[in-house]
Scaffold this active site. Structure first.
Site, mmCIF file in Angstrom:
data_model
loop_
_atom_site.group_PDB
_atom_site.id
_atom_site.type_symbol
_atom_site.label_atom_id
_atom_site.label_comp_id
_atom_site.label_asym_id
_atom_site.label_seq_id
_atom_site.Cartn_x
_atom_site.Cartn_y
_atom_site.Cartn_z
ATOM 1 N N ASP A 47 0.825 -1.221 0.000
ATOM 2 C CA ASP A 47 0.000 0.000 0.000
ATOM 3 C C ASP A 47 0.855 1.265 0.000
ATOM 4 O O ASP A 47 1.977 1.260 0.512
ATOM 5 C CB ASP A 47 -0.924 -0.019 1.232
ATOM 6 C CG ASP A 47 -2.095 0.942 1.078
ATOM 7 O OD1 ASP A 47 -2.438 1.286 -0.070
ATOM 8 O OD2 ASP A 47 -2.650 1.349 2.111
ATOM 9 N N HIS A 56 2.116 3.282 -9.168
ATOM 10 C CA HIS A 56 1.937 1.840 -9.381
ATOM 11 C C HIS A 56 3.109 1.267 -10.183
ATOM 12 O O HIS A 56 3.552 0.152 -9.930
ATOM 13 C CB HIS A 56 0.608 1.562 -10.091
ATOM 14 C CG HIS A 56 -0.584 1.961 -9.274
ATOM 15 N ND1 HIS A 56 -0.701 1.654 -7.942
ATOM 16 C CD2 HIS A 56 -1.716 2.651 -9.580
ATOM 17 C CE1 HIS A 56 -1.843 2.134 -7.468
ATOM 18 N NE2 HIS A 56 -2.475 2.750 -8.447
ATOM 19 N N LEU A 62 11.229 -20.185 -4.118
ATOM 20 C CA LEU A 62 10.141 -19.363 -3.567
ATOM 21 C C LEU A 62 8.850 -19.513 -4.378
ATOM 22 O O LEU A 62 8.877 -19.430 -5.608
ATOM 23 C CB LEU A 62 10.605 -17.889 -3.598
ATOM 24 C CG LEU A 62 9.578 -16.825 -3.230
ATOM 25 C CD1 LEU A 62 9.272 -16.864 -1.734
ATOM 26 C CD2 LEU A 62 10.094 -15.430 -3.606
#
Ligand code: IPE
Ligand code: IPE
Ligand code: MG
Length: 240
Positions: free
Chosen positions: A20, A37, A130
Site C-alpha cells: 500500500d 503503481h 520461492l
C-alpha cells in the site's frame, strides 16, 4: 529449508504483503497515481529476489482487491496493464527458480491477462524455490464464499457428508489450499487494517505495519520485519 538464517532469525515460512501507498508516493512527487503503481511494480520485482535470497518459502502479494474496482477506469486499466507487463518479466526469471501462482476471481479479468496467468503458472510449476502468489481481484470474504459454494455442491452431489465438513476440509477448498497459513503479514503505507486480504489464512498471523510507502520498501525494511517476527512469542492459544 533452513529455519535459522544468517540473520539469526526464525524465518517465517509464509509472508503476505499488502503493498500500500503507491498513490501517496506519486502524489508527494506531483506525479499521477499510475506512476506510483509503476514504481511499486519495481519494488515487487526487487523484493521477490530478496525473499528468495533470504530463503523464504512462500510470499503472497495483494495486487488488486475485489474492492479496487471502485477506482477510476483509468487507474483500473493502468493497474491491469502493469500486471500483464510484470507477468512477462516475472515468468522470465528462468534462472531464479521462482514458482508463480494466482488467487482471486479470474472471470472479471481480460482474456489477455488470464492467458498470461495460465502461461506463468504452467511455465513455473516445476520450480522448487520461492512460491510467489499474486492476489488479483482477490477478497478474503469472496474466497470463503467460493469455498462454501464448493462445499455445498460436494454435499449436494454426495461426495461429502455434512459431518465431514471440518476446518481442514473447508481449508482445502480455499484458493490457498496448497500453501501454508500466513506466518507474517506486512502492510506498508501506514494504515492499520487488513482490507479483506486472506481473512481465513491470517487468524494466527503476526501482523507488522510500517509507515514506509510500498515504493520505498527495501530489503532492509524486510529484514526489520523478519527480525521483529523472530522476537514474537506465538502461543496459538496455548499457555506457553
Ligand atoms: C496500493 O497503493 C496499490 C493498490 C491498491 C493496487 P494505493 O493505490 O492504494 O496507494 P494509496 O494508498 O492511495 O497511497
Ligand atoms: C489494499 O489497499 C489493496 C491492495 C494493496 C491491493 P487499499 O488501498 O485498497 O486499501 P484501503 O482502501 O486503504 O483499505
Ligand atoms: Mg491504498
Amino acid at each position: 529449508m533452513p529455519l535459522i538464517s544468517k540473520y539469526e532469525a526464525v524465518l517465517p515460512r509464509h509472508i503476505a504483503f499488502i503493498m500500500d501507498g503507491n498513490g501517496r508516493w506519486a502524489k508527494k512527487r506531483g506525479l499521477p497515481r499510475t506512476a506510483g503503481h509503476r514504481e511499486g511494480a519495481k519494488t515487487l520485482r526487487r523484493l521477490i529476489r530478496d525473499l528468495d535470497d533470504i530463503g523464504i518459502e512462500y510470499a503472497t502479494f495483494y495486487a488488486f482487491s475485489t474492492e479496487n474496482w471502485k477506482r477510476s477506469d483509468e487507474e483500473v486499466s493502468a493497474l491491469m496493464k502493469l500486471l500483464e507487463e510484470n507477468l512477462d518479466d516475472l515468468v522470465n526469471y528462468e534462472n531464479e527458480n521462482i514458482r508463480l501462482r494466482f488467487i482471486g476471481g479470474r472471470e472479471r479479468l481480460s482474456q489477455v491477462l488470464r492467458d498470461k496467468m495460465e502461461e506463468a503458472e504452467r511455465r513455473s510449476c516445476d520450480r522448487t524455490g520461492l512460491t510467489v502468489t499474486l492476489a488479483i481481484n482477490y477478497g478474503g470474504r469472496d474466497d470463503i464464499v467460493r469455498a462454501a459454494k464448493k462445499a455445498s455442491e460436494l454435499i449436494r452431489d454426495g461426495f461429502l457428508k455434512p459431518e465431514e465438513l471440518t476446518e481442514d476440509t473447508f481449508e482445502s477448498l480455499l484458493q490457498t489450499a496448497d500453501i501454508p497459513p500466513v506466518d507474517l503479514m506486512v502492510r506498508t503505507g501506514g494504515e492499520l487494517r487488513l482490507s479483506n486480504f486472506l481473512t481465513w489464512q491470517t487468524t494466527y498471523s503476526e501482523l507488522y505495519f510500517c509507515d514506509t510507502l510500498w515504493c520505498d520498501f527495501t530489503k532492509k525494511d524486510l529484514e526489520k520485519a523478519i527480525g521483529e517476527f523472530s522476537k514474537r512469542n506465538r502461543r496459538f492459544g496455548d499457555a506457553k
